[in-house]
Scaffold this active site. Sequence first.
Site, short mmCIF file in Angstrom:
data_model
loop_
_atom_site.label_atom_id
_atom_site.label_comp_id
_atom_site.label_asym_id
_atom_site.label_seq_id
_atom_site.Cartn_x
_atom_site.Cartn_y
_atom_site.Cartn_z
N GLY A 69 0.70 -1.52 0.01
CA GLY A 69 -0.20 -0.23 -0.01
C GLY A 69 0.84 1.09 -0.08
N SER A 70 1.87 1.49 0.74
CA SER A 70 3.10 2.57 0.39
C SER A 70 3.31 2.85 0.03
CB SER A 70 3.44 1.88 1.23
OG SER A 70 3.47 1.94 3.13
N ASN A 150 -7.63 4.29 8.56
CA ASN A 150 -7.18 2.57 9.13
C ASN A 150 -7.20 2.97 10.75
OD1 ASN A 150 -4.77 5.04 7.96
ND2 ASN A 150 -4.13 3.45 9.32
N GLN A 178 -7.78 -0.09 3.50
CA GLN A 178 -8.39 -0.47 4.60
C GLN A 178 -10.11 -1.13 4.00
OE1 GLN A 178 -8.04 -1.44 7.93
NE2 GLN A 178 -6.11 -0.17 7.48
N SER A 198 -3.52 -3.16 -0.52
CA SER A 198 -2.36 -3.99 -0.28
C SER A 198 -2.89 -5.49 0.43
CB SER A 198 -2.04 -3.17 1.26
OG SER A 198 -1.45 -4.17 2.02
N GLY A 199 -1.98 -6.48 -0.16
CA GLY A 199 -2.19 -7.74 0.76
C GLY A 199 -2.67 -8.09 1.82
N HIS A 200 -2.09 -7.56 2.29
CA HIS A 200 -2.37 -8.17 3.89
C HIS A 200 -3.20 -7.73 4.67
CE1 HIS A 200 0.43 -4.99 6.25
NE2 HIS A 200 0.52 -4.30 5.30
N THR A 236 11.65 -8.08 -10.98
CA THR A 236 11.05 -9.79 -11.38
C THR A 236 9.83 -9.56 -10.48
OG1 THR A 236 13.25 -10.45 -12.17
CG2 THR A 236 11.66 -12.03 -12.00
N CYS A 323 1.72 2.43 12.87
CA CYS A 323 2.72 3.45 12.80
C CYS A 323 3.09 4.59 13.90
CB CYS A 323 2.71 3.64 10.98
SG CYS A 323 2.21 2.86 10.23
C1 LIG Z 1 -1.45 -0.36 5.79
C2 LIG Z 1 -1.66 0.90 5.31
C3 LIG Z 1 -1.58 1.11 4.67
C4 LIG Z 1 -0.18 0.90 4.21
O1 LIG Z 1 -0.04 -0.43 3.35
P1 LIG Z 1 1.37 -0.98 3.18
O2 LIG Z 1 1.27 -2.64 2.12
O3 LIG Z 1 1.77 -2.11 4.65
O4 LIG Z 1 2.32 -0.59 2.82
C5 LIG Z 1 -1.44 2.86 3.68
N1 LIG Z 1 -2.85 3.22 3.76
C6 LIG Z 1 -3.30 2.69 4.76
C7 LIG Z 1 -4.88 3.11 5.03
C8 LIG Z 1 -3.26 1.52 5.39
O5 LIG Z 1 -4.15 0.80 6.44
#
Ligand SMILES: *Cc1c(COP(=O)(O)O)cnc(C)c1O
Length: 395
Positions: A69-70, A150, A178, A198-200, A236, A323
């Site tokens: 996401g970042s 978030n 989110q 973002s995947g996680h 890659t 963070c």
């Molecule tokens: C977690 C989060 C990110 C960052 O995503 P990462 O994959 O951890 O770099 C950015 N924006 C929001 C709103 C998030 O909750």
Amino acid sequence: MIYADNAATTKTSPLAQKVMLDAMERFWGNPSSLHTPGQQAREALQSAREAVAKAIGAQPREIYFTSGGSEADNQAIASAAKVGAKRGKKHLITTAIEHHAVLHTVEELKKDGFEVTLIPVDESGIVKVSDVAAAIREDTALVSVMFANNEIGTIQPVAEIGALCREKGVPFHTDAVQAAGHLPIDVNAQNIDMLSLSGHKFHGPRGVGALYVRRGAPLLTLIHGGAQESGRRAGTENLPAILGMAAALEDAVAHMEENGAHAARLRDALIDGLSRIPHAALNGSREHRLPGNVNFCFEGIEGESLLLLLDDKGIAASSGSACTSGSLDPSHVLLAIGRPHEVAHGSLRLSLDRENTMEDVEYIIKAATEVVNYLRDMSPVWKALQRGERDYVIQ
Ligand SMILES: *Cc1c(COP(=O)(O)O)cnc(C)c1O
């Protein structure tokens, strides 16, 4: 352990794990290679691109895989800023409650002469569309407003802001990290030009994400090298992670309604339970809220001690954002909704999802009530409040 910190990260699902292991077995080739293992990997990559595109109503060629996401936020904002600057547009609009991946990126761009307008939010943590309208200028290069926050889980009026930006001809980016997999997303219906995910945050793996960029919207390269991702992001491809993310997103979208209803039921019960603690207040709108998000301020205590004692009782929670914890600054989001410093320090975020149960919620209510009472008994601030030597901020 009760895991109630899904806004920080989610557990990689067994499905995503299986897909990733399988990818390492079967798709170990380099997708840029012309031989058979390479071409098999390339096809798998394309299928992941199609799945991610479908989940948000986009075209596969509008999806760029990133490291998370970042990176997606950084690339979207830097691209729009630099393309805008070439046309003399050096004004950026975003909000006071964005993730630091957005806030620190616009802060960095200020050093290159960009002017930044941070839209405030009301006490419910929602951006007003009229404030965005008033901020847009002739030289605005980008509007970036997150889909859902978030920390306090508030859902922003992205479709309306997107429509406004479309009308004014300003590119619109949304950090949907989110929201993806949790709320319905349709980049066309919601007038979104760029979107980060973002995947996680939806039970996929960490270190992988995607940036959606509408055809014709500005996109520059941050990571130079090979021609991967249509030349917009070299390196890659991390195929196992990309496939794991795509599978997790497909699964989250397929079960969005039932997972969301379940999390919302737990959220509402938890909000009701914690509201019974005196001098406690919910942060952020109760209605326009992510299904699993609960965020409270408790007067007279420190968030850090609350977390450690909850951890001791087997509950994994968070105070504000992952963070910012570790720093002594109170959350910029809580300050933006008007919580004073001393109260913003006493916050607790519990983010629930499909894996939590009503038993978890009952236990959290009991444990949090005990811990808050225990900390207040020892707190000089609380004693002063009780003796009437200070005024309560939260009634
Ligand atoms: C977690 C989060 C990110 C960052 O995503 P990462 O994959 O951890 O770099 C950015 N924006 C929001 C709103 C998030 O909750």
